[in-house]
Design an enzyme around this catalytic site. Sequence first.
Site, PDB file in Angstrom:
ATOM      1  N   HIS A  47       0.852  -1.193   0.000  1.00 45.24           N
ATOM      2  CA  HIS A  47       0.000   0.000   0.000  1.00 45.24           C
ATOM      3  C   HIS A  47       0.892   1.249   0.000  1.00 45.24           C
ATOM      4  O   HIS A  47       1.962   1.248   0.621  1.00 45.24           O
ATOM      5  CB  HIS A  47      -0.914  -0.020   1.228  1.00 45.24           C
ATOM      6  CG  HIS A  47      -1.996   1.009   1.155  1.00 45.24           C
ATOM      7  ND1 HIS A  47      -1.756   2.337   1.395  1.00 45.24           N
ATOM      8  CD2 HIS A  47      -3.305   0.913   0.832  1.00 45.24           C
ATOM      9  CE1 HIS A  47      -2.889   3.020   1.229  1.00 45.24           C
ATOM     10  NE2 HIS A  47      -3.846   2.170   0.894  1.00 45.24           N
TER      11      HIS A  47
ATOM     12  N   GLU B 136      -4.073   2.264  -7.229  1.00 43.18           N
ATOM     13  CA  GLU B 136      -4.457   3.302  -6.259  1.00 43.18           C
ATOM     14  C   GLU B 136      -3.555   4.530  -6.433  1.00 43.18           C
ATOM     15  O   GLU B 136      -2.504   4.622  -5.787  1.00 43.18           O
ATOM     16  CB  GLU B 136      -4.288   2.776  -4.832  1.00 43.18           C
ATOM     17  CG  GLU B 136      -5.241   1.685  -4.455  1.00 43.18           C
ATOM     18  CD  GLU B 136      -5.550   1.699  -2.958  1.00 43.18           C
ATOM     19  OE1 GLU B 136      -6.713   1.585  -2.606  1.00 43.18           O
ATOM     20  OE2 GLU B 136      -4.613   1.860  -2.158  1.00 43.18           O
TER      21      GLU B 136
END
Length: 224
Positions: free
Chosen positions: A97, A146
Amino acid sequence: MKKNIWIIANWKSNKTIAEGLDWISQVGSQISKNDQLKVVVCPTFSALSEAKKAVTVGNFPLMIGSQDLSPFGIGAYTGEEPAQVLSQLVDLAILGHSERRQNFGETDEMVAKKVGQALANNITPLVCVQDGQTPVPQGCPLAAYEPIFAIGTGNPDTLENANNVAAKLKQSYGDLEVLYGGSVTSDNVESFIAQENINGVLVGGASLEAEEFIKICKIAGEKI
Ligand code: PGA
């Protein structure tokens, strides 16, 4: 064949164990069973065990994920969570992430090691990529595009760009399901999952409220 739709709740460092259990009982009882709708909740490490119990006892159609795992196996790695232990609790792990890359110095090499550990221990790795250039390690079946500007800002990427990046990732890595993440809500989830190359969404802020997350899952369920 219709595509799978993944709806993944990334709680980040939020919710006490009690708050998490409350969310699971609300959401779990509202999600309809559907093999192609894959709903996953990713609590903090310390809430995983109770979350797993609640899902099992309630027989809810929810999978459990972690937000990271150790690049190493079992051994002298203080503070790390090895995949061998996590595999008793989780089905999936979010890896790489952007918050881990920015705040904890995670590199592509570390992410590749984590993917290896996940695959060796029957945990599905979901690698987050920030653009079409971030590598997806070999054998990884799931990625989430993302873009950093879209995370937690209320400013999602355009549908067109998200679909193009997903298409590019599929071209480069073949058999890969690609999710979109970054300011997904019940207002825009339908348009993202309608994109040809997008197989679901990774939801941060909008996953924290049970009602909002149930809405997102219901909208997705109707599209299958
Ligand atoms: P957001 O976060 O939905 O709050 O933008 C998404 C994520 O970081 O996975």
